[in-house]
Design a protein around this motif. Sequence first.
Motif, PDB file in Angstrom:
ATOM      1  N   ILE A 152      -4.982   1.076   3.007  1.00  0.00           N
ATOM      2  CA  ILE A 152      -4.601   0.224   1.719  1.00  0.00           C
ATOM      3  C   ILE A 152      -5.870  -0.282   1.125  1.00  0.00           C
ATOM      4  O   ILE A 152      -6.060  -0.400  -0.139  1.00  0.00           O
ATOM      5  CB  ILE A 152      -3.354  -0.595   1.851  1.00  0.00           C
ATOM      6  CG1 ILE A 152      -2.238   0.225   2.425  1.00  0.00           C
ATOM      7  CG2 ILE A 152      -2.993  -1.513   0.863  1.00  0.00           C
ATOM      8  CD1 ILE A 152      -0.979  -0.646   2.894  1.00  0.00           C
ATOM      9  N   GLU A 153      -6.595  -0.940   1.876  1.00  0.00           N
ATOM     10  CA  GLU A 153      -7.880  -1.401   1.561  1.00  0.00           C
ATOM     11  C   GLU A 153      -8.620  -0.746   0.960  1.00  0.00           C
ATOM     12  O   GLU A 153      -9.492  -0.997  -0.235  1.00  0.00           O
ATOM     13  CB  GLU A 153      -8.451  -2.565   2.564  1.00  0.00           C
ATOM     14  CG  GLU A 153      -7.669  -3.766   3.048  1.00  0.00           C
ATOM     15  CD  GLU A 153      -8.289  -4.219   4.243  1.00  0.00           C
ATOM     16  OE1 GLU A 153      -9.159  -3.719   4.797  1.00  0.00           O
ATOM     17  OE2 GLU A 153      -7.633  -5.199   4.804  1.00  0.00           O
ATOM     18  N   ASN A 154      -8.895   0.610   1.445  1.00  0.00           N
ATOM     19  CA  ASN A 154      -9.647   1.639   0.985  1.00  0.00           C
ATOM     20  C   ASN A 154      -9.248   2.160  -0.416  1.00  0.00           C
ATOM     21  O   ASN A 154     -10.189   2.381  -1.297  1.00  0.00           O
ATOM     22  CB  ASN A 154      -9.979   2.683   1.818  1.00  0.00           C
ATOM     23  CG  ASN A 154     -10.744   2.410   3.126  1.00  0.00           C
ATOM     24  OD1 ASN A 154     -11.284   1.359   3.114  1.00  0.00           O
ATOM     25  ND2 ASN A 154     -10.528   3.137   4.167  1.00  0.00           N
ATOM     26  N   LEU A 155      -7.843   1.962  -0.513  1.00  0.00           N
ATOM     27  CA  LEU A 155      -7.416   2.715  -1.834  1.00  0.00           C
ATOM     28  C   LEU A 155      -7.675   1.705  -2.845  1.00  0.00           C
ATOM     29  O   LEU A 155      -8.000   2.197  -3.994  1.00  0.00           O
ATOM     30  CB  LEU A 155      -5.838   3.030  -1.625  1.00  0.00           C
ATOM     31  CG  LEU A 155      -5.085   3.251  -3.102  1.00  0.00           C
ATOM     32  CD1 LEU A 155      -5.407   4.446  -3.731  1.00  0.00           C
ATOM     33  CD2 LEU A 155      -3.358   3.204  -2.389  1.00  0.00           C
ATOM     34  N   LEU A 156      -7.285   0.385  -2.546  1.00  0.00           N
ATOM     35  CA  LEU A 156      -7.585  -0.614  -3.662  1.00  0.00           C
ATOM     36  C   LEU A 156      -9.053  -0.673  -4.025  1.00  0.00           C
ATOM     37  O   LEU A 156      -9.443  -0.837  -5.057  1.00  0.00           O
ATOM     38  CB  LEU A 156      -7.246  -1.966  -3.146  1.00  0.00           C
ATOM     39  CG  LEU A 156      -5.700  -2.494  -2.927  1.00  0.00           C
ATOM     40  CD1 LEU A 156      -5.479  -3.467  -2.171  1.00  0.00           C
ATOM     41  CD2 LEU A 156      -5.361  -2.530  -4.410  1.00  0.00           C
ATOM     42  N   THR A 157     -10.165  -0.545  -2.859  1.00  0.00           N
ATOM     43  CA  THR A 157     -11.521  -0.622  -3.330  1.00  0.00           C
ATOM     44  C   THR A 157     -11.791   0.756  -4.521  1.00  0.00           C
ATOM     45  O   THR A 157     -12.567   0.332  -5.378  1.00  0.00           O
ATOM     46  CB  THR A 157     -12.054  -0.514  -2.081  1.00  0.00           C
ATOM     47  OG1 THR A 157     -12.123  -1.606  -1.305  1.00  0.00           O
ATOM     48  CG2 THR A 157     -13.704  -0.410  -2.216  1.00  0.00           C
ATOM     49  N   ASP A 158     -11.370   1.718  -3.972  1.00  0.00           N
ATOM     50  CA  ASP A 158     -11.511   2.853  -4.919  1.00  0.00           C
ATOM     51  C   ASP A 158     -11.208   2.874  -6.395  1.00  0.00           C
ATOM     52  O   ASP A 158     -11.684   3.224  -7.270  1.00  0.00           O
ATOM     53  CB  ASP A 158     -10.998   4.081  -4.166  1.00  0.00           C
ATOM     54  CG  ASP A 158     -11.765   4.713  -3.087  1.00  0.00           C
ATOM     55  OD1 ASP A 158     -12.725   3.966  -2.806  1.00  0.00           O
ATOM     56  OD2 ASP A 158     -11.152   5.443  -2.363  1.00  0.00           O
ATOM     57  N   MET A 159      -9.861   2.262  -6.320  1.00  0.00           N
ATOM     58  CA  MET A 159      -9.246   2.017  -7.717  1.00  0.00           C
ATOM     59  C   MET A 159      -9.950   0.925  -8.668  1.00  0.00           C
ATOM     60  O   MET A 159     -10.291   1.199  -9.585  1.00  0.00           O
ATOM     61  CB  MET A 159      -7.615   1.601  -7.645  1.00  0.00           C
ATOM     62  CG  MET A 159      -6.895   2.586  -6.854  1.00  0.00           C
ATOM     63  SD  MET A 159      -6.393   3.991  -7.926  1.00  0.00           S
ATOM     64  CE  MET A 159      -5.145   2.897  -9.091  1.00  0.00           C
TER      65      MET A 159
END
Length: 349
Positions: A152-159
Motif C-alpha cells: 500500500i505504501e508503494n502504491l501511494l508513493t507511485d501515485m
Amino acid sequence: MGHINGIQAQLVRMAEFPVVQVWCPLHQIDLVVKETTDAIDGSAWLSMTYELTVYLRRQDNLITEIGVTSPKKTNRWVALVSVLQYNMKHEPKIVSYISQRREERNAAVPPVLIESWWTFVYVVAPGIERIKQTFAELRHRLLLVSQQRVYIENLLTDMVILCDLRLVEDVEFDDLPASSNIRFGDWYILKQTMIDLILDQGSRAKAHFEALDDDEKIEVVKQVARFVVSTIEGLQGIKAERTARNDATDDDAPPCMPHELVAIKPAKFVNDVLEPHRARLLKNDWSEDDIYAIEEEHRDLVKAYKNEPGIKAIIDKLDHKSDFNESWDQLGNVRFVNLRRLCAGFATA
C-alpha cells in the motif's frame, strides 16, 4: 457487523487475551475506487461508461468487426479497468460505428461520447491500472498482515510521484501565480502537471483534450486533480489492523519476519513485542525458560546480523514479498527455534 453487539465485538469481549482485529484491505480499496470514480464529473462520466458498455455489447455487427465483445461493466471496479482498456484500444472503430448508427436513425440511439468523457477515459485508466496491480498483489493467500502495508505504501508513493502531489505546508506560494495551481485540503498540484499527465497518455488523449474550449479544459484539469487527491487520501486511510469501531489503529500486527526483527532493539522487543503476550504464552504451555530463550534468540539474531556476513546476506535479501517459512528456513532449523515458534503464532495471513 455492529461494533457494539456484532459477532466480532462479542468475540473480542469473550477472548481472554488481546485480539488483533482486521478488515480486508482489498475491500477497503474497492470502496475507495468506487467512490472516487463515481465522483468524476458529478457521476456523469461513470454513468456514460456504463451506458456505452451496455450499448456496445448489443451491437453484433461491431462485435463481428472488432472480433471481441466489450467487457461487462459490473459493480466491481476491477472490471472498469478492462472496460477502459477496450474503449481506448478500439476507439476509432467505436466512434465510426456510432457515427454511422446516428446517420441511419433506424436503430437504438447510441450514446453521445463527448471530448471530456474520452479525456477522462485516457487519464483515469493508468491510475486504476496501477491500483489493480496492488489489488492483485494483496490477494496472495500467504501474504501476511505485516507485509500488506508495504504494498500500500508503494502504491501511494507511485501515485504521489506520478502526479507530483505536494503538501500545501511544504510549498512557497509567494512566487506562484494563483491560477497556476489547484489546492484540495492539504494538497497542492500544479495545473500544468495535470495537463502533462493527460498529454502523456498519447495522441488520442491529446486530441480530445485540445478539442475542448478553455473553460472545459480548466474543468477537466480540476476534475482529474480532484480524482487524484481523493484517491490518494482514501488509500492513505487503508490499514488492515482496526479498532473496535473499525477505524484504523496505530497498533500494528506483531512483527514476525527476520528482517523486521533485526530492526528492533532487544529492549524494545521485550517491552513492546514479547511482554504484552507473556500471560498468553504461559497459559499455552510456554515456560518462563522458554520465554527467556526467545529473548536470547532475538539478541542472537540481532548480533548475527551485525557480525555474520552470511546471516546478513540472507536477511538483506528478504522483503515484503518473502515467504514466512522460506525466510526462516534459510536461517537454519536449530538456531532460532523458540523465536520462530513465537513468530509463527504471530503471523496472520
